[in-house]
Motif scaffolding. Structure first.
Motif, PDB file in Angstrom:
ATOM      1  N   ILE A 709      47.416  14.660  30.863  1.00 33.15           N
ATOM      2  CA  ILE A 709      46.605  15.352  31.738  1.00 33.15           C
ATOM      3  C   ILE A 709      44.897  15.332  31.487  1.00 33.15           C
ATOM      4  O   ILE A 709      44.538  16.049  30.773  1.00 33.15           O
ATOM      5  CB  ILE A 709      46.904  16.811  32.405  1.00 33.15           C
ATOM      6  CG1 ILE A 709      48.552  16.931  32.038  1.00 33.15           C
ATOM      7  CG2 ILE A 709      46.420  17.184  33.575  1.00 33.15           C
ATOM      8  CD1 ILE A 709      49.169  16.075  32.988  1.00 33.15           C
ATOM      9  N   ILE A 710      44.295  14.401  32.164  1.00 35.36           N
ATOM     10  CA  ILE A 710      42.868  14.164  31.980  1.00 35.36           C
ATOM     11  C   ILE A 710      42.057  15.242  32.405  1.00 35.36           C
ATOM     12  O   ILE A 710      42.238  15.491  33.680  1.00 35.36           O
ATOM     13  CB  ILE A 710      42.457  13.049  32.389  1.00 35.36           C
ATOM     14  CG1 ILE A 710      43.414  11.757  31.776  1.00 35.36           C
ATOM     15  CG2 ILE A 710      40.895  12.652  31.895  1.00 35.36           C
ATOM     16  CD1 ILE A 710      43.359  11.618  30.450  1.00 35.36           C
ATOM     17  N   ASP A 711      41.199  15.729  31.639  1.00 33.53           N
ATOM     18  CA  ASP A 711      40.159  16.727  32.184  1.00 33.53           C
ATOM     19  C   ASP A 711      39.082  15.878  32.538  1.00 33.53           C
ATOM     20  O   ASP A 711      38.182  15.509  31.892  1.00 33.53           O
ATOM     21  CB  ASP A 711      39.687  17.706  31.106  1.00 33.53           C
ATOM     22  CG  ASP A 711      38.840  18.705  31.558  1.00 33.53           C
ATOM     23  OD1 ASP A 711      38.193  18.659  32.832  1.00 33.53           O
ATOM     24  OD2 ASP A 711      38.937  19.992  31.072  1.00 33.53           O
ATOM     25  N   ARG A 712      39.068  15.699  33.877  1.00 31.15           N
ATOM     26  CA  ARG A 712      38.055  14.746  34.610  1.00 31.15           C
ATOM     27  C   ARG A 712      36.789  15.174  34.474  1.00 31.15           C
ATOM     28  O   ARG A 712      35.596  14.428  34.039  1.00 31.15           O
ATOM     29  CB  ARG A 712      38.383  14.464  36.019  1.00 31.15           C
ATOM     30  CG  ARG A 712      39.822  14.035  36.380  1.00 31.15           C
ATOM     31  CD  ARG A 712      39.879  13.870  37.826  1.00 31.15           C
ATOM     32  NE  ARG A 712      41.297  13.496  37.990  1.00 31.15           N
ATOM     33  CZ  ARG A 712      41.702  12.366  38.124  1.00 31.15           C
ATOM     34  NH1 ARG A 712      40.923  11.292  37.840  1.00 31.15           N
ATOM     35  NH2 ARG A 712      43.114  12.422  38.457  1.00 31.15           N
ATOM     36  N   GLN A 713      36.368  16.412  34.575  1.00 28.23           N
ATOM     37  CA  GLN A 713      34.886  16.921  34.204  1.00 28.23           C
ATOM     38  C   GLN A 713      34.573  16.791  32.847  1.00 28.23           C
ATOM     39  O   GLN A 713      33.380  16.328  32.631  1.00 28.23           O
ATOM     40  CB  GLN A 713      35.036  18.451  34.660  1.00 28.23           C
ATOM     41  CG  GLN A 713      33.506  18.852  34.687  1.00 28.23           C
ATOM     42  CD  GLN A 713      33.286  20.280  35.182  1.00 28.23           C
ATOM     43  OE1 GLN A 713      34.281  20.885  35.351  1.00 28.23           O
ATOM     44  NE2 GLN A 713      32.194  20.965  35.199  1.00 28.23           N
ATOM     45  N   ARG A 714      35.254  17.108  31.871  1.00 34.15           N
ATOM     46  CA  ARG A 714      34.918  17.068  30.392  1.00 34.15           C
ATOM     47  C   ARG A 714      34.612  15.358  30.070  1.00 34.15           C
ATOM     48  O   ARG A 714      34.131  14.912  29.209  1.00 34.15           O
ATOM     49  CB  ARG A 714      35.855  17.603  29.572  1.00 34.15           C
ATOM     50  CG  ARG A 714      35.746  19.096  29.694  1.00 34.15           C
ATOM     51  CD  ARG A 714      36.567  19.793  28.492  1.00 34.15           C
ATOM     52  NE  ARG A 714      35.966  19.529  27.157  1.00 34.15           N
ATOM     53  CZ  ARG A 714      36.500  19.929  25.996  1.00 34.15           C
ATOM     54  NH1 ARG A 714      37.649  20.594  25.853  1.00 34.15           N
ATOM     55  NH2 ARG A 714      35.933  19.708  24.858  1.00 34.15           N
ATOM     56  N   ALA A 715      35.732  14.562  30.690  1.00 35.98           N
ATOM     57  CA  ALA A 715      35.672  13.188  30.509  1.00 35.98           C
ATOM     58  C   ALA A 715      34.368  12.632  30.876  1.00 35.98           C
ATOM     59  O   ALA A 715      33.885  11.708  30.381  1.00 35.98           O
ATOM     60  CB  ALA A 715      36.780  12.577  31.009  1.00 35.98           C
ATOM     61  N   SER A 716      34.033  13.144  32.224  1.00 34.46           N
ATOM     62  CA  SER A 716      32.768  12.347  32.724  1.00 34.46           C
ATOM     63  C   SER A 716      31.558  12.656  31.985  1.00 34.46           C
ATOM     64  O   SER A 716      30.449  11.739  31.941  1.00 34.46           O
ATOM     65  CB  SER A 716      32.576  12.991  34.050  1.00 34.46           C
ATOM     66  OG  SER A 716      32.366  14.356  34.183  1.00 34.46           O
ATOM     67  N   GLN A 717      31.607  13.810  31.152  1.00 32.85           N
ATOM     68  CA  GLN A 717      30.332  14.135  30.341  1.00 32.85           C
ATOM     69  C   GLN A 717      30.297  13.138  29.236  1.00 32.85           C
ATOM     70  O   GLN A 717      29.154  12.804  28.767  1.00 32.85           O
ATOM     71  CB  GLN A 717      30.478  15.447  29.611  1.00 32.85           C
ATOM     72  CG  GLN A 717      30.722  16.596  30.814  1.00 32.85           C
ATOM     73  CD  GLN A 717      30.955  17.873  30.368  1.00 32.85           C
ATOM     74  OE1 GLN A 717      30.976  17.960  28.851  1.00 32.85           O
ATOM     75  NE2 GLN A 717      30.889  19.046  30.907  1.00 32.85           N
ATOM     76  N   TYR A 718      31.308  12.230  28.763  1.00 36.10           N
ATOM     77  CA  TYR A 718      31.245  11.339  27.864  1.00 36.10           C
ATOM     78  C   TYR A 718      31.369   9.785  28.257  1.00 36.10           C
ATOM     79  O   TYR A 718      31.227   9.059  27.666  1.00 36.10           O
ATOM     80  CB  TYR A 718      32.379  11.422  26.817  1.00 36.10           C
ATOM     81  CG  TYR A 718      32.528  12.673  26.160  1.00 36.10           C
ATOM     82  CD1 TYR A 718      31.870  12.719  25.012  1.00 36.10           C
ATOM     83  CD2 TYR A 718      33.508  13.736  26.403  1.00 36.10           C
ATOM     84  CE1 TYR A 718      31.918  14.351  24.104  1.00 36.10           C
ATOM     85  CE2 TYR A 718      33.501  15.122  25.820  1.00 36.10           C
ATOM     86  CZ  TYR A 718      32.615  15.001  24.685  1.00 36.10           C
ATOM     87  OH  TYR A 718      32.858  16.578  23.909  1.00 36.10           O
ATOM     88  N   GLY A 719      31.161   9.873  29.773  1.00 34.66           N
ATOM     89  CA  GLY A 719      31.285   8.554  30.397  1.00 34.66           C
ATOM     90  C   GLY A 719      32.645   7.979  30.246  1.00 34.66           C
ATOM     91  O   GLY A 719      32.851   6.932  30.415  1.00 34.66           O
ATOM     92  N   LEU A 720      33.555   8.939  30.444  1.00 36.12           N
ATOM     93  CA  LEU A 720      35.004   8.090  30.476  1.00 36.12           C
ATOM     94  C   LEU A 720      35.636   8.408  31.582  1.00 36.12           C
ATOM     95  O   LEU A 720      35.253   9.358  32.614  1.00 36.12           O
ATOM     96  CB  LEU A 720      35.891   9.014  29.553  1.00 36.12           C
ATOM     97  CG  LEU A 720      35.401   8.761  27.892  1.00 36.12           C
ATOM     98  CD1 LEU A 720      36.231   9.570  26.936  1.00 36.12           C
ATOM     99  CD2 LEU A 720      35.762   7.348  27.375  1.00 36.12           C
TER     100      LEU A 720
END
Length: 1022
Positions: A709-720
């Protein structure tokens, strides 16, 4: 037209016509296609759609329901089933039997085009496939070689064996099981990947961008136009190492700096062994119009040629359908020969002279050979059904000739010349034998109104019997009188047969007694017929008899998600157990093959299959079913897996995947949890019924899965994003095919992967490093959470309603008893509102077949009555003869009970045949009574004289038919199980009805005559 007179006065012409027919018959026989069964048209179509990454419930709601809604309006559609599984939707359409499947396929494709735009991205184009028995291989081989590696053996099979078999006329394709797929592996060093700030995606993209040949346009060079092409395809593996890979910071690295390249095999986890030795398995598929036996013979000749050229290679036959076909055809042919010899022997015993015996017996070979001509032009193959029709009719082929020749001799006794006796004797009896032949033939006409497997299988038997009997009628009206006028003298029949004379005298006295005690005879007749009501429940019912095909299929299933190693261990354990059974000649085990029942060619690592080929029937004491029962007992204690043993007893030539399980109970409703509970209960109920085997539910335990389950908010911080994470996980766990490398005439995959150090664990997944476009690498657990889940493996639907199926087999009891017990126990089961049970499988097929055959029986009786009414020019006398039919039914049921054979489709067809056969003796008898009464003979004297006169031909025709069927009834040879119920029914029915007909028909005749006179007096009194 006086056909008999014409053939008698022009003997040379008659002989020439006979010779022409015989020559055409022999030519037709050499050109007839040989097969096990008639060509069967399966009106079934499959629609397959892939939706990668979607779970069963998503596939059902997004794909399957849309497909079902639009296909529900397709013409001639009778039933629609679907299976929604992970990433796949499979819809099975069943059409009416006479549907043109080519037209139906076009309509299905048109309907699917209407919803193509409604399906989401990622859904593949639907694949429409017509289901055909030819999808099953006709031959399978195991190939092995000592001292050669698997890769070397595979190259030899692909370069030598496969092409040589594929070029054989009639071969459609050749598949290889156990072959390893060669691929180029780019094995990336994960530490270097991180230190250089690179990702697997960048490596994949670099390879795809470099391995290209692209057109550039056209340039002019003097008077020529030159095509411009940018050539960048890899010429060698060394070129891959020089591919530049650019990091997010702009630094360029060569592939050789962070990976190594090697050529290897893809890890497909396939397993194939024969007799516990590793091998490659080769399956041969024929073209739909090709002949199985001829194709198999050509393949076997080619295999022998290959063995001589490569003596170090071992090619062992696993399955060869042609052997079973040829042995089955040979068995039926032998039974026909034996039946013909027995029929001729009966003739000689009665006639005591070889000349008239041969005159009558000539109708057998002529009828058989001329039938081959009609079969050839009708497009019918030579199979166990069509040949079975000839074997069934071989005893009846002499009936018309017996009656004709016996009447010719009677005319000779009255002082007529040979020519006049032959002509008058034949003409006098011609209408009677025409009527008796037509009554036998006409009962087959209503079979055109049947549908399904019954019509497909027995239409050819009906045509064959009809052709042979019509040919025998022509012989009786032409060749027999011609030969009688030339060869048979008065002494031909003059030898006294003391036994026949004694029987005739006893019969005369018995007939006189019966006419004096008509009430007693009628009472006995009623009691005999009443036995039918008592016998029917005792006989039992089944769809088709069990056929001993000498092959057992064993399916080994482990829990969903089991590893390949666990599956391999279980399969090898079962394989060893089966190999120890003395009747087993060969054992073929496989895992990970392309299995149709798994889902249109999707391999399954958690299940395997074992094929046990038994020794020929003559070399073993036990049947396939008995050996299969021993295997069930041996493997039942193996824990942790489900093992299903299929003895192939349903119907020869069709796999269990085509016919389905004998016991099939569908539970319909909407809630999967409720369906699961009901199905579990029904499994317990059905399993408790004596005789049931391997009862299982189609609702399988969900395959365990690890969900990220991807944490979209945290992933976006790394450009993922989700796509980058998914790609990274796939690259780390199974690698990614980046491009294809052309080597000689083939192309092989180039797979980018991490070092394969063994099985990945959950911790390895959590620590997968995901590199963002910014060059930042983070472990997967930093941007995602992990959870275990389990959902339905597949969701089945029938006619747009969710369904779970409980299926099973039976052994030791007939199907009727088993299904009756099941229905009785399930009648008390409390179903929730909105849920209901339907019986399918053999029960559904049996109900449909018996319903159609009942219609055929009623129509057959009606047609027989109408023909007899035309013959006798009376609406009353046909009822006299029809009284023999109920007696025949009693005899047929009694014969089945004694033989231990349930009432099946072949047996039911035997009862239909009896309607046309048993009335023949009554027609001949009543016809002669009417002739004597036309000369003002007394009723009782006419009946007694007609009975005594016609006793010999009646006994001869009945006994030749009965003994002609004896070899079939004994069930000698391969696949004889199909003809045994039919032969037993006709034999026993005709036996009982013949002896009772000789008494009952005269009594009923006298009663009807008395009633007619009494009724006439009453009318005159008015």
């Amino acid at each position: 037209m006086n056909i008999a007179g014409l053939s008698i006065r022009r003997p040379v012409t008659t002989v020439m016509v006979v010779l022409i027919v015989l020559i055409l018959g022999f030519v037709s026989l050499t050109r007839l296609n040989v097969d096990l069964l008639p060509s069967i048209n399966l009106p079934v179509m499959v629609v397959s759609v892939q939706y990668s990454g979607a779970g069963p419930e998503e596939v059902e709601s997004i794909v399957t329901r849309n497909i079902e809604s639009v296909l529900a309006t397709v013409s001639n559609l009778e039933s629609m089933r679907s299976t929604s599984s992970e990433g796949s939707s499979l819809v099975i359409l069943e059409f009416a039997q006479d549907t043109d499947m080519d037209v139906a396929a076009l309509e299905v494709r048109e309907k699917l085009d209407m919803i193509r735009g409604m399906l989401p991205d990622g859904v593949s184009d639907p694949i429409v496939l017509k289901l055909d028995p030819n999808m099953l291989p006709i031959m399978s081989f195991a190939v092995s070689q000592e001292g050669k590696t698997d890769e070397e053996l595979q190259v030899w099979v692909e370069d030598v064996l496969k092409p040589r078999i594929e070029r054989i006329e009639g071969v459609a394709s050749v598949s290889i099981l156990g072959a390893k797929q060669t691929e180029v592996k780019v094995i990336v060093d994960p530490e270097k990947l991180i230190s250089y700030g690179l990702s697997m995606d960048r490596v994949v993209s670099a390879l795809r961008a470099e391995n290209l040949n692209m057109p550039g346009g056209v340039v002019q060079d003097g008077q020529y136009d030159l095509l411009v092409r940018v050539s960048g395809q890899f010429k060698s593996l060394d070129e891959l190492l020089d591919v530049p890979v650019v990091s997010s910071t702009g630094t360029t690295y060569l592939l050789r700096d962070l990976a190594r390249v090697e050529k290897g095999v893809r890890d497909d986890r396939q397993y194939s062994r024969v007799n516990q030795h590793d091998s490659l398995s080769i399956s041969v598929y024929k073209e739909s119009t090709a002949n199985t036996v001829r194709v198999a013979e050509k393949v076997n000749r080619e295999i022998e040629s290959i063995k001589k050229s490569y003596p170090d290679i071992s090619v062992m036959t696993i399955v060869d359908q042609s052997k079973f076909i040829k042995s089955s055809i040979s068995a039926v042919t032998s039974n026909a020969y034996i039946g013909a010899i027995l029929a001729i022997a009966i003739l000689f015993i009665f006639l005591k002279n070889i000349t008239p015996t041969m005159v009558i017996a000539v109708s057998i070979p002529f009828s058989v050979i001329s039938t081959f001509v009609l079969l050839y032009f009708s497009g019918i193959t030579l199979n166990i059904i069509s040949l079975g029709g000839l074997a069934l009719g071989v005893g009846m082929m002499v009936d018309n000739s017996i009656v004709a020749l016996e009447n010719i001799y009677r005319m000779r006794e009255e002082g007529l010349s040979p020519i006049d006796a032959a002509e008058k004797g034949t003409n006098e009896i011609s209408m009677a034998i025409v009527a008796s032949t037509l009554t036998t033939v006409c009962v087959f006409l209503p079979i055109v109104f049947t549908r399904g497997m019954t019509a497909e299988i027995f239409r050819e038997l009906s045509i064959t019997v009809t052709f042979s009997l019509l040919a025998s009628l022509v012989v009786a009206l032409t060749l027999v009188p011609m030969l009688a006028s030339k060869l048979v003298t008065r002494q031909g029949f003059s030898k006294k047969n003391v036994t026949v004379e004694r029987v005739t005298e006893k019969y005369r006295r018995m007939l006189e007694w019966a006419l004096e005690h008509r009430k007693t005879v009628v009472l006995i007749t009623a009691v005999v017929f009443g036995m039918s009501i008592v016998l029917l429940p005792l006989v039992g019912v089944e769809y088709f008899p069990t056929v001993d095909q000498g092959q057992i299929e064993i399916e080994v299933r482990l829990p969903r998600g089991s590893s390949f190693g666990e599956t391999l261990e279980a399969v090898q354990r079962v394989e060893k157990m089966v190999s120890e059974i003395p009747e087993v000649e060969m054992v073929w085990a496989s895992i990970g093959g392309q299995q149709l029942n798994v889902g249109m060619g999707v391999s399954a690592r958690d299940q395997g299959s074992i094929t046990a080929v038994l020794k020929p029937v003559g070399q073993r004491d036990r049947t396939t079913q008995q050996v299969g029962e021993e295997i069930r007992q041996k493997v039942k204690d193996i824990a942790g897996c489900q093992i299903q043993v299929n003895t192939g007893g349903g119907f020869a030539g069709l796999g269990s995947g085509m016919m389905g399980p004998p016991i099939s109970i569908s539970i319909k409703g909407q809630d999967l949890d409720v369906l699961r509970k009901i199905s579990d209960d029904i499994v317990r109920v059905v399993s408790s019924v004596p005789g049931t085997r391997e009862v299982r539910s189609s609702f399988e335990e969900g395959r365990p899965e690890l969900r990220i389950i991807i944490d979209r908010q945290r992933a976006s911080q790394y450009g993922l994003n989700v796509a980058l994470v998914s790609s990274a996980v796939q690259s780390h766990l199974q690698g990614v095919v980046a491009t294809r490398y052309k080597e000689e005439s083939t192309e092989i995959d180039v797979r980018v992967q991490l070092p394969d150090d063994g099985v990945f664990k959950v911790q390895d997944v959590e620590n997968v490093m995901v590199t963002s476009p910014l060059g930042i690498s983070v472990p997967l657990k930093s941007v995602a959470r992990f959870e275990y889940a389990q959902g339905p493996v597949r969701i089945e639907r029938h006619d747009q309603s969710r369904m779970v199926t409980v299926s099973g087999d039976y052994e030791g009891r007939n199907f009727g008893e088993v299904i009756e017990d099941i229905q009785e126990r399930l009648d008390d089961y409390p179903l929730p509102e909105g849920y209901f049970i339907e019986y399918g499988g053999e029960q559904e097929q049996l109900s449909e077949a018996f319903g159609d055959l009942r219609l055929v029986l009623v129509l057959g009786v009606t047609l027989v009555y109408m023909i007899m009414a035309s013959q006798f020019e009376s609406l009353v006398h046909p009822f006299t003869v029809m009284f023999t039919v109920p007696l025949a039914f009693t005899g047929g049921l009694l014969g089945l009970l004694i033989a231990g054979k349930p009432l099946s489709v072949p047996a039911f067809l035997g009862f239909i045949m009896l309607v046309g056969i048993v009335v023949n003796n009554g027609i001949v008898l009543v016809d002669y009574i009417n002739r004597l009464r036309e000369g003002n003979a007394d009723l009782k004297l006419a009946i007694v004289q007609a009975g005594a006169t016609r006793l010999r031909p009646v006994l001869m025709t009945s006994l030749t038919t009965i003994l002609g069927l004896l070899p079939l009834a004994l069930g000698l040879g391969e696949s004889s199980e199909l003809q045994v119920p039919l032969a037993v029914t006709v034999m026993s029915g005709l036996t009982l009805s013949t002896f009772l007909t000789l008494v009952v028909v005269p009594v009923i005749y006298s009663l009807i005559d008395d009633f007619g006179r009494w009724f006439g007096r009453k009318l005159r009194a008015l």
